[in-house]
Write a protein that holds these residues in place. Structure first.
Motif, short mmCIF file in Angstrom:
data_model
loop_
_atom_site.label_atom_id
_atom_site.label_comp_id
_atom_site.label_asym_id
_atom_site.label_seq_id
_atom_site.Cartn_x
_atom_site.Cartn_y
_atom_site.Cartn_z
N GLU A 139 77.22 30.94 50.48
CA GLU A 139 77.36 30.08 51.49
C GLU A 139 76.09 30.65 52.44
O GLU A 139 75.41 29.92 53.18
N LEU A 140 75.98 32.02 52.35
CA LEU A 140 74.76 32.66 53.34
C LEU A 140 73.55 32.07 52.68
O LEU A 140 72.40 31.89 53.63
N LYS A 141 73.46 32.40 51.38
CA LYS A 141 72.11 31.78 50.89
C LYS A 141 71.77 30.26 51.33
O LYS A 141 70.78 29.91 51.56
N ARG A 142 72.70 29.54 51.27
CA ARG A 142 72.84 28.04 51.35
C ARG A 142 72.24 27.77 53.07
O ARG A 142 71.40 26.95 53.52
N LYS A 143 73.01 28.76 53.77
CA LYS A 143 72.82 28.60 55.26
C LYS A 143 71.23 29.09 55.72
O LYS A 143 70.67 28.37 56.38
N ASN A 144 70.94 30.10 54.79
CA ASN A 144 69.40 30.55 55.10
C ASN A 144 68.42 29.39 54.64
O ASN A 144 67.29 29.24 55.31
N MET A 145 68.92 28.81 53.66
CA MET A 145 67.94 27.55 52.98
C MET A 145 67.89 26.42 54.11
O MET A 145 66.71 25.96 54.37
N GLU A 146 69.23 26.30 54.76
CA GLU A 146 69.19 25.18 55.72
C GLU A 146 68.21 25.59 57.08
O GLU A 146 67.68 24.98 57.64
N LEU A 147 68.40 26.90 57.43
CA LEU A 147 67.80 27.48 58.53
C LEU A 147 66.25 27.46 58.30
O LEU A 147 65.35 27.07 59.45
N GLU A 148 65.68 27.69 57.10
CA GLU A 148 64.36 27.72 56.69
C GLU A 148 63.74 26.41 57.02
O GLU A 148 62.63 26.07 57.48
N SER A 149 64.69 25.38 56.45
CA SER A 149 64.40 23.87 56.56
C SER A 149 64.26 23.62 57.91
O SER A 149 63.36 22.90 58.32
N SER A 150 65.07 23.90 58.61
CA SER A 150 65.12 23.46 60.05
C SER A 150 64.16 24.23 60.93
O SER A 150 63.28 23.86 61.75
N LYS A 151 63.67 25.51 60.53
CA LYS A 151 62.61 26.36 61.13
C LYS A 151 61.21 25.45 60.81
O LYS A 151 60.40 25.44 61.86
N GLU A 152 61.00 24.91 59.39
CA GLU A 152 59.92 24.09 59.12
C GLU A 152 59.82 23.05 60.19
O GLU A 152 58.73 22.50 60.39
N ALA A 153 60.92 22.18 60.09
CA ALA A 153 60.91 21.08 60.84
C ALA A 153 60.82 21.25 62.34
O ALA A 153 59.89 20.61 63.03
N LEU A 154 61.10 22.32 62.80
CA LEU A 154 61.04 22.85 64.27
C LEU A 154 59.54 23.02 64.64
O LEU A 154 58.99 22.85 65.58
#
Length: 348
Positions: A139-154
């Protein structure tokens, strides 16, 4: 161990392989240690589902247990042989068992009884904890991937915003410069000197704002303004426009490295413009020579002082004192100072 059959009767062994005894881990392997049969207790310990083909029992044991058990599997005796083994569960948990080994037909049968009573639930708790940790890791790995994706979008949104802001400042600068030029032409065509002067003052104010947008357009940071560069450039433009008629007045700027938020910079620019304009108009009557100095210095981490001084006639000594008090600049300056939370100090 009362539940372990004392003979090599296949029917009795089938009961263990079928999983009738939860406390006993039963499995059948070939002479190479490859697992062929398992019971429910084995699956409960190592996880549900079919055992993958060519799975070796040696891969489930500690290093010490592997060496001891390998001898018995390769050369089993006619009777049950008993050794203590350690099964490794989820790569980290070692479960101690008492293992009975014997050969039945083409199989080596291993009947292993846990030395820790099942009703303590230690194994279940540890296994569940390990599974929970594994799930948390996924779950942490998935959240990190989502965070990285959000950071790229931001980052993309920020880049787009900065590009739009730069374009807006560029267009604003061009539009204000055009208005300033039109006011200058209109002021030059007027026969009424009073109206012409008023238009020139408005043109000067608009030029100050246009210059600020020029600084923002050429800067990497659109939220802050370099006051030293902005005010220095503003005083040069003022001097070239209003003091180019050989009037004996010099205008200089000495600003320490200072940063201001965009809103404050607009107000500071307009305040300095008004004060310099007043000095040029009223401090040097009858062509008197003089000097106007604009300075800026830091007082504390969040405070700085902007000064406009001249060596001409003082505010109270000016013949145009009443005109100054009734001018737009006299009203505008205190309002702008208040708007940015500053303090206005007059001196003679």
């Amino acid at each position: 161990m009362r539940s372990i059959p004392q003979s090599l009767d296949r029917d009795l062994l089938d009961e263990y392989i079928a999983g009738r005894t939860e406390q006993c881990i039963a499995l059948g392997v070939d002479s190479n240690g490859i697992i062929k049969d398992v019971n429910a207790a084995f699956l409960k310990l190592f996880g549900p589902g079919d055992v993958p083909a060519d799975t070796s029992v040696y891969g489930l044991l500690s290093a010490e247990s592997t060496a001891r058990l390998k001898k018995l599997i390769e050369k089993p005796g006619d009777e049950w042989s008993v050794i203590n083994c350690g099964f490794i569960v989820n790569s980290t948990i070692v479960i101690d068992v008492r293992c009975h080994v014997a050969a039945v037909a083409d199989r080596r049968i291993l009947l292993c009884e846990r030395t820790i009573p099942a009703n303590t639930d230690v194994l279940n708790t540890m296994t569940q904890l390990n599974n929970d940790l594994a799930n948390m890791g996924r779950e942490l790995k998935r959240k990190n991937m989502e965070l990285e994706s959000s950071k790229e979008a931001l980052s993309r949104l920020v880049a787009e915003k900065e590009m739009l802001m730069a374009e807006m400042n560029h267009r604003m600068m061009n539009n204000l410069s055009m208005i300033s030029s039109m006011l200058s032409l209109e002021a030059g065509s007027m026969s009424d000197e009073n109206f012409s002067r008023i238009l020139e003052e408005f043109r000067s104010r608009i030029g100050t704002i246009a210059l600020l947008h020029k600084n923002l357009y050429s800067s990497d940071n659109i939220s802050e303004v370099d006051l030293a560069h902005f005010l220095g450039e503003m005083t040069k433009d003022f001097a070239s426009t209003y003091l180019a008629d050989a009037r004996p007045i010099s205008l200089r700027a000495d600003i320490q490295p200072l940063k201001a938020r965009t809103k404050s910079a607009v107000a500071i620019g307009l305040i300095v413009n008004e004060l310099v304009t007043n000095s040029v108009k009223h401090a040097f009557p009858d062509g008197r020579p003089g000097e106007i100095a604009v300075s800026g210095s830091r007082i504390s981490n969040d405070e700085y002082r902007i000064s406009v001084r001249d060596n001409g006639a003082g505010f109270h000594d000016s013949d145009n004192n009443g005109e100054i008090k009734n001018s737009l600049g006299h009203i505008l300056i205190p309002a702008l100072v208040k708007d940015i939370g500053g303090t206005l100090v007059r001196g003679t």
